[in-house]
Design a protein around this motif. Structure first.
Motif, PDB file in Angstrom:
ATOM      1  N   THR A  56       0.835  -1.204   0.000  1.00 60.91           N
ATOM      2  CA  THR A  56       0.000   0.000   0.000  1.00 60.91           C
ATOM      3  C   THR A  56       0.865   1.247   0.000  1.00 60.91           C
ATOM      4  N   ILE A  57       0.599   2.105  -0.964  1.00 66.62           N
ATOM      5  CA  ILE A  57       1.352   3.364  -1.054  1.00 66.62           C
ATOM      6  C   ILE A  57       0.403   4.542  -0.943  1.00 66.62           C
ATOM      7  N   ARG A  58       0.983   5.705  -0.646  1.00 70.32           N
ATOM      8  CA  ARG A  58       0.183   6.914  -0.586  1.00 70.32           C
ATOM      9  C   ARG A  58       0.901   8.030  -1.337  1.00 70.32           C
ATOM     10  N   ILE A  59       0.142   8.743  -2.167  1.00 68.28           N
ATOM     11  CA  ILE A  59       0.660   9.926  -2.875  1.00 68.28           C
ATOM     12  C   ILE A  59      -0.335  11.041  -2.567  1.00 68.28           C
ATOM     13  N   GLU A  60       0.073  11.995  -1.724  1.00 69.28           N
ATOM     14  CA  GLU A  60      -0.861  13.018  -1.219  1.00 69.28           C
ATOM     15  C   GLU A  60      -2.102  12.319  -0.655  1.00 69.28           C
ATOM     16  N   MET A  61      -3.314  12.654  -1.163  1.00 69.82           N
ATOM     17  CA  MET A  61      -4.519  12.055  -0.568  1.00 69.82           C
ATOM     18  C   MET A  61      -4.888  10.706  -1.201  1.00 69.82           C
ATOM     19  N   MET A  62      -4.111  10.301  -2.160  1.00 69.29           N
ATOM     20  CA  MET A  62      -4.455   9.046  -2.862  1.00 69.29           C
ATOM     21  C   MET A  62      -3.747   7.841  -2.235  1.00 69.29           C
ATOM     22  N   GLU A  63      -4.538   6.903  -1.756  1.00 72.08           N
ATOM     23  CA  GLU A  63      -3.960   5.683  -1.191  1.00 72.08           C
ATOM     24  C   GLU A  63      -4.252   4.531  -2.149  1.00 72.08           C
ATOM     25  N   ILE A  64      -3.205   3.819  -2.526  1.00 72.12           N
ATOM     26  CA  ILE A  64      -3.365   2.741  -3.517  1.00 72.12           C
ATOM     27  C   ILE A  64      -2.902   1.427  -2.918  1.00 72.12           C
ATOM     28  N   HIS A  65      -3.806   0.455  -2.991  1.00 73.54           N
ATOM     29  CA  HIS A  65      -3.427  -0.875  -2.557  1.00 73.54           C
ATOM     30  C   HIS A  65      -3.268  -1.729  -3.813  1.00 73.54           C
ATOM     31  N   SER A  66      -2.043  -2.100  -4.116  1.00 69.80           N
ATOM     32  CA  SER A  66      -1.804  -2.914  -5.316  1.00 69.80           C
ATOM     33  C   SER A  66      -0.464  -3.632  -5.170  1.00 69.80           C
TER      34      SER A  66
END
Ligand code: SF4
Length: 215
Positions: A56-66
């Motif tokens: 799980t990564i985060r870029i500003e307000m975007m959290e991506i689980h991949s």
């Protein structure tokens, strides 16, 4: 045969078979028209990359689980977001042909896809040159919809990049980009050189690379 023609032929489903003269003629005509019509535009910006968990990564307000994307970005602390489009004029052109000459519309779809890839490859090379000055190296670009990276993140990417305002790129309720010949992508920035293949992991010879994108 130049690269864009090869790609267009591949998109048309010819595989290793030879495309006939008539098809090659249609492809050449389509590229000519697309070159005159397309108004390619793109934006990119570098963001800090936060690691929440292994996948799980985060870029500003975007959290991506991949899992696939995390593997591709492993070791990166920064990421480039890239948005690019050939412009709405290309959509109009293809639509016009779909009413009058369907065969030409189909060829044009394939050529526009190849043109978009070519344009993004060029933009990526510019980014590579720019980042090299800071001793940063690019991982292959990774778009929503690849592997388990959800297409739904496209909306957040467009918002983060102010893509609507800057290059006129938006999306429909059903997560289709408008103009249709457009792409959003992430490109990991790494301090270790991997010499990533421009076309991505699928065609890269480094079979033992730990960042290899799974198809
Ligand atoms: S397999 Fe090749 S293209 Fe993919 S991350 Fe590794 S070096 Fe880069």
């Amino acid at each position: 045969m130049d690269n864009r023609t090869k790609e267009a032929i591949r998109y048309l489903g010819y595989g290793r078979q030879e495309a006939d003269e008539q098809t090659l003629g249609l492809v050449a005509d389509a590229f000519r028209e697309l070159d005159e019509t397309a108004k390619p535009r793109s934006i990119y910006r570098t963001f800090e990359l936060q690691w929440k968990q292994t996948d799980t990564i985060r870029i500003e307000m975007m959290e991506i689980h991949s899992r696939n994307l995390s593997k591709n970005l492993k070791g990166c602390r920064q990421v480039v977001l890239l948005c690019g489009t050939l412009g709405i004029e290309v959509d109009y052109l293809i639509k016009r042909y779909s009413y009058t000459e369907m065969a030409k519309a189909v060829v044009m779809q394939a050529c526009a896809a190849a043109l978009l890839e070519e344009y993004l490859d060029e933009r990526q090379e510019e980014i590579r040159t720019e980042m090299k000055k800071q001793n940063l190296y690019l991982r292959p670009r990774f778009s929503p919809g690849y592997g388990d990276f959800s297409i739904l993140h496209q909306r957040e990417i467009l918002t983060l990049m102010e893509a609507s305002k800057k290059i006129g790129l938006t999306m429909t309720e059903s997560s289709m980009l408008t103009p249709t010949k457009s792409v959003t992508a992430l490109i990991g920035l790494s301090t270790t050189q991997e010499n990533c293949h421009q076309k991505g992991c699928e065609v890269c010879g480094k079979k033992d690379c730990i960042y290899r994108r799974e198809s």
